[in-house]
Design an enzyme around this catalytic site. Structure first.
Site, PDB file in Angstrom:
ATOM      1  N   SER A 111      36.804  67.717  18.875  1.00 13.34           N
ATOM      2  CA  SER A 111      36.968  66.381  19.435  1.00 13.34           C
ATOM      3  C   SER A 111      37.710  66.394  20.764  1.00 13.34           C
ATOM      4  O   SER A 111      37.919  65.360  21.365  1.00 13.34           O
ATOM      5  CB  SER A 111      37.678  65.488  18.417  1.00 13.34           C
ATOM      6  OG  SER A 111      38.797  66.142  17.868  1.00 13.34           O
ATOM      7  N   HIS A 149      43.546  72.749  30.997  1.00 12.19           N
ATOM      8  CA  HIS A 149      42.598  71.936  30.226  1.00 12.19           C
ATOM      9  C   HIS A 149      41.175  72.495  30.214  1.00 12.19           C
ATOM     10  O   HIS A 149      40.408  72.233  29.285  1.00 12.19           O
ATOM     11  CB  HIS A 149      42.587  70.511  30.813  1.00 12.19           C
ATOM     12  CG  HIS A 149      41.774  69.519  30.038  1.00 12.19           C
ATOM     13  ND1 HIS A 149      42.165  69.028  28.802  1.00 12.19           N
ATOM     14  CD2 HIS A 149      40.587  68.914  30.309  1.00 12.19           C
ATOM     15  CE1 HIS A 149      41.263  68.154  28.363  1.00 12.19           C
ATOM     16  NE2 HIS A 149      40.291  68.072  29.254  1.00 12.19           N
ATOM     17  N   HIS A 202      39.980  70.543  25.471  1.00 14.17           N
ATOM     18  CA  HIS A 202      41.132  71.400  25.797  1.00 14.17           C
ATOM     19  C   HIS A 202      41.089  72.617  24.866  1.00 14.17           C
ATOM     20  O   HIS A 202      41.034  72.462  23.647  1.00 14.17           O
ATOM     21  CB  HIS A 202      42.444  70.631  25.601  1.00 14.17           C
ATOM     22  CG  HIS A 202      43.614  71.339  26.209  1.00 14.17           C
ATOM     23  ND1 HIS A 202      44.325  70.849  27.279  1.00 14.17           N
ATOM     24  CD2 HIS A 202      44.173  72.534  25.904  1.00 14.17           C
ATOM     25  CE1 HIS A 202      45.282  71.704  27.606  1.00 14.17           C
ATOM     26  NE2 HIS A 202      45.210  72.740  26.775  1.00 14.17           N
ATOM     27  N   ASN A 220      37.140  75.636  16.486  1.00 13.79           N
ATOM     28  CA  ASN A 220      35.875  74.921  16.668  1.00 13.79           C
ATOM     29  C   ASN A 220      35.723  74.705  18.156  1.00 13.79           C
ATOM     30  O   ASN A 220      36.541  74.023  18.767  1.00 13.79           O
ATOM     31  CB  ASN A 220      35.895  73.560  15.961  1.00 13.79           C
ATOM     32  CG  ASN A 220      35.929  73.692  14.458  1.00 13.79           C
ATOM     33  OD1 ASN A 220      35.313  74.592  13.893  1.00 13.79           O
ATOM     34  ND2 ASN A 220      36.654  72.802  13.798  1.00 13.79           N
ATOM     35  N   CYS A 235      47.280  68.476  26.646  1.00 13.97           N
ATOM     36  CA  CYS A 235      47.794  68.974  27.929  1.00 13.97           C
ATOM     37  C   CYS A 235      49.330  68.938  27.944  1.00 13.97           C
ATOM     38  O   CYS A 235      49.954  68.067  27.326  1.00 13.97           O
ATOM     39  CB  CYS A 235      47.233  68.142  29.088  1.00 13.97           C
ATOM     40  SG  CYS A 235      45.580  68.665  29.632  1.00 13.97           S
ATOM     41  N   HIS A 281      41.609  75.056  22.258  1.00 11.59           N
ATOM     42  CA  HIS A 281      42.573  75.114  21.151  1.00 11.59           C
ATOM     43  C   HIS A 281      41.896  75.545  19.862  1.00 11.59           C
ATOM     44  O   HIS A 281      40.678  75.470  19.725  1.00 11.59           O
ATOM     45  CB  HIS A 281      43.232  73.743  20.936  1.00 11.59           C
ATOM     46  CG  HIS A 281      42.318  72.723  20.315  1.00 11.59           C
ATOM     47  ND1 HIS A 281      41.289  72.113  20.992  1.00 11.59           N
ATOM     48  CD2 HIS A 281      42.271  72.215  19.055  1.00 11.59           C
ATOM     49  CE1 HIS A 281      40.653  71.266  20.202  1.00 11.59           C
ATOM     50  NE2 HIS A 281      41.212  71.312  19.010  1.00 11.59           N
ATOM     51  N   GLN A 341      42.952  76.083  15.333  1.00  7.89           N
ATOM     52  CA  GLN A 341      43.760  75.503  14.266  1.00  7.89           C
ATOM     53  C   GLN A 341      44.185  76.589  13.277  1.00  7.89           C
ATOM     54  O   GLN A 341      43.593  77.667  13.227  1.00  7.89           O
ATOM     55  CB  GLN A 341      42.957  74.449  13.510  1.00  7.89           C
ATOM     56  CG  GLN A 341      42.487  73.277  14.353  1.00  7.89           C
ATOM     57  CD  GLN A 341      41.955  72.139  13.485  1.00  7.89           C
ATOM     58  OE1 GLN A 341      42.566  71.761  12.487  1.00  7.89           O
ATOM     59  NE2 GLN A 341      40.807  71.602  13.863  1.00  7.89           N
ATOM     60  N   GLN A 391      18.675  80.342   6.289  1.00 11.53           N
ATOM     61  CA  GLN A 391      17.410  80.879   6.793  1.00 11.53           C
ATOM     62  C   GLN A 391      17.497  81.090   8.284  1.00 11.53           C
ATOM     63  O   GLN A 391      18.121  80.298   8.981  1.00 11.53           O
ATOM     64  CB  GLN A 391      16.294  79.882   6.441  1.00 11.53           C
ATOM     65  CG  GLN A 391      14.878  80.326   6.732  1.00 11.53           C
ATOM     66  CD  GLN A 391      14.431  80.048   8.173  1.00 11.53           C
ATOM     67  OE1 GLN A 391      15.046  79.268   8.888  1.00 11.53           O
ATOM     68  NE2 GLN A 391      13.387  80.732   8.610  1.00 11.53           N
ATOM     69  N   CYS A 432      44.512  63.592  27.886  1.00 11.41           N
ATOM     70  CA  CYS A 432      44.342  64.606  26.830  1.00 11.41           C
ATOM     71  C   CYS A 432      45.640  64.782  26.049  1.00 11.41           C
ATOM     72  O   CYS A 432      46.688  65.032  26.643  1.00 11.41           O
ATOM     73  CB  CYS A 432      43.929  65.934  27.468  1.00 11.41           C
ATOM     74  SG  CYS A 432      44.063  67.340  26.350  1.00 11.41           S
TER      75      CYS A 432
END
Ligand SMILES: O=P(O)(O)O[C@H]1O[C@H](CO)[C@@H](O)[C@H](O)[C@H]1O
Ligand SMILES: O=P(O)(O)O[C@H]1O[C@H](CO)[C@@H](O)[C@H](O)[C@H]1O
Lengths: 348, 348
Positions: free
Chosen positions: A163, A115, A166, A155, A55, A168, A170, A325, A52
């Site tokens: 993606s 993680h 872990h 996200n 990490c 996180h 932004q 909707q 990762c």
């Protein structure tokens, strides 16, 4: 002629934060689903993953090594969507081919060195450290003369384009007010000018009386399903006090904010007993160095799941070409969330 | 200071059909992808599926039997989002809790009796039959006094929320102009009032000169990647002649429209040699019985795939809270599509 019943009849609701309408089809909640199923998120991740790039101690794709960070940790995004260079460009006057160079800074915020520890499973004290980091970032990035808006978001889950599991989020900071924020800016300003009060404060007051859309509350924050929610289990966290940004939050408010973030995400995980995917983000005052008395701090959660851990709502054809909707009413969603346990299912 | 280069520098582009901006990050197209992969669509479907509720002669979940239809076939949606009942409702004046009952009619359009025949693989003559059916529906639905807008669209592929691979689209007709259409209505009207000409006609004229975003064209229609496209391979079909709806199309124009629909969807399938998912739909004049000289017939294609048949663009966090964002430039996408063969990969 039948009399309108919002639990039975198709209707549109108005979102005063964007000025746009959404379509609600309450009678349709029972239609069968034969479409795509999402694959379940991996529930058994290790605490540390040597592969990762987030990490502690691991190397990122650009060769940099992460420090052995112990709490929330921020670094510049290795694949930024925005660049900070100042670019010269002719003024462009063609009404049908308008563009403008855009400057900005993109950062990544690791929420925890662990993680497999998402916000609903973190200690409140560690969530407070994320909030403290966000506050410093909002302040620091906002001080650049070319940064007029700082978007903090997360996200969560592969279905939300994340993606790396872990935990996180932004930060995308930039010169212009992004499209969606600009809508809210306009709406808050109009309301403030007309009523000399905060739109969200007035809204919150009425929601507290009506009660039916409230999911959780504490001394300083309320989490509710907005009257105009588009995603099935969309919620908002709104500060009780009227202030514009993280900078204005007291120590007590930060603790209460951490508590309610944990509270709402625990409810989410408990809904389908899965790590609940969503995009979330804070909407707060622009950093354009002007006063923004119209702004009222709030956080949106946009989760896609609809009926189970594997059946989501698709915002596609009609929604892309026509209008957002939903089937289940916001009131029903709030009731379901409200009745869920406050303890995470893994800890019961 | 560097001089602006749209193939290198982050910039925003303005969509004159919605009045909104999007963010383009051309330098970012090469970032690695470690996120969710879509499962590939089933390429070997039978011509007839006894379990499909859209195949001719089969029974639907409400017990009705489909006729043995031979061409495009329409029926009322068994799970409509809108109902045609006239509902009485008090006028609602609260600025923060605005709603209104909404009336409408939802229909399903089977494109072909053949369970595995999508538009790119159909004969042009059969696509013309779909267009003829759409035209009759637009006319018939639009004649109701409570129908002011008719949205014709298709969700193709499981990733676009399509729950049945049998080739079909939908029609949602309703009293109000949906949110997205209302934006375009406003923009077209403003432009028409100011310039006394069609925004899309003026736009098309310039695009024909610039050439770089054109994918396909014939005597009556042009397919291009709009300057402001948000999805990686988003396209629009625009009529060369300025008219507002399907009703105004000549016989020759209908044939040319069928040809270009086939042409652009063949390119799409050829891009990743897969049945290419998208949502598509027609934007045309409202059916509110007023004259709409500002309207100019066009069709949008919003396809999610980005790099391969299994890697899509996610419109999530930043996009939901901030602004639509793309990496590959519209010019590059147009070039890629333009250079693809015109013959479907399965027929080569
Ligand atoms: O009507 P369908 O095909 O069952 O459903 C699909 O299209 C609708 C219209 O775009 C969406 O509201 C649904 O979310 C989607 O799954
Ligand atoms: O930045 P990431 O995590 O690589 O990418 C994810 O979030 C971005 C910001 O919402 C989106 O533009 C991408 O489509 C999404 O996959």
């Amino acid at each position: 002629m039948k009399t309108f019943d919002r639990n039975e009849h198709p209707h549109r609701r108005y979102n005063p934060l964007t000025g746009e309408w959404i379509l609600v089809s309450p009678h349709r909640a029972k239609r069968p689903w034969q479409g795509q199923k999402e694959s379940l998120s991996e529930d058994r991740l290790p605490e540390y993953d040597p592969g990762c790039y987030l990490c502690p101690g691991n190397f990122r794709s650009n060769g940099e090594q992460n420090p052995n960070y112990e709490h929330a940790y921020v670094f510049d995004n290795d694949f930024p969507a925005l660049l900070s260079d100042d670019i010269a460009s002719d003024v462009n006057t063609d009404a049908l081919f308008r563009f403008q160079p855009e400057r900005g800074i993109n950062r990544v915020v690791c929420f925890s060195p662990n993680h497999n520890l998402t916000i609903p499973e973190m200690y409140v004290a560690d969530i407070e450290k994320i909030i403290a980091l966000w506050t410093r970032q909002y302040l620091e990035l906002g001080q650049h003369d070319f940064i007029n808006h700082v978007q903090i978001f997360e996200n969560k889950g592969a279905v939300m384009g994340c993606s790396n599991p872990h935990p996180h989020g932004q930060i995308w900071a930039q010169s212009s007010l992004p499209t969606e924020v600009e809508k809210t800016q306009r709406q808050l300003e109009k309301y403030y000018r007309k009523n000399n009060s905060s739109l969200l404060q007035d809204y919150l007051e009425q929601e507290m009386q009506r009660e039916e859309r409230i999911v959780l509350s504490n001394a300083h924050f309320v989490a509710l399903v907005p009257f105009w929610a588009t995603w099935p289990y969309e919620t908002m966290i709104i500060s009780r006090r009227h202030f514009g940004s993280l900078i204005a939050m007291s120590h007590d408010e930060k603790r209460a904010y951490a508590e309610i973030m944990k509270g709402i995400t625990v409810k989410y995980d408990n809904l389908f007993e899965t790590s609940f995917p969503y995009s979330s983000g804070i909407h707060q005052a622009p950093t354009d160095k002007a006063a923004h008395p119209e702004w009222h701090f709030h956080m949106h959660f946009y989760p896609p799941l609809l009926r189970s851990a594997s059946v989501r709502k698709f915002m596609v054809g009609y929604e892309m070409l026509g209008e957002a909707q939903r089937d289940i009413t916001p009131e029903k969603s709030a009731e379901i969330l409200r009745q869920l346990p406050d303890i995470h299912y893994k800890q019961r």
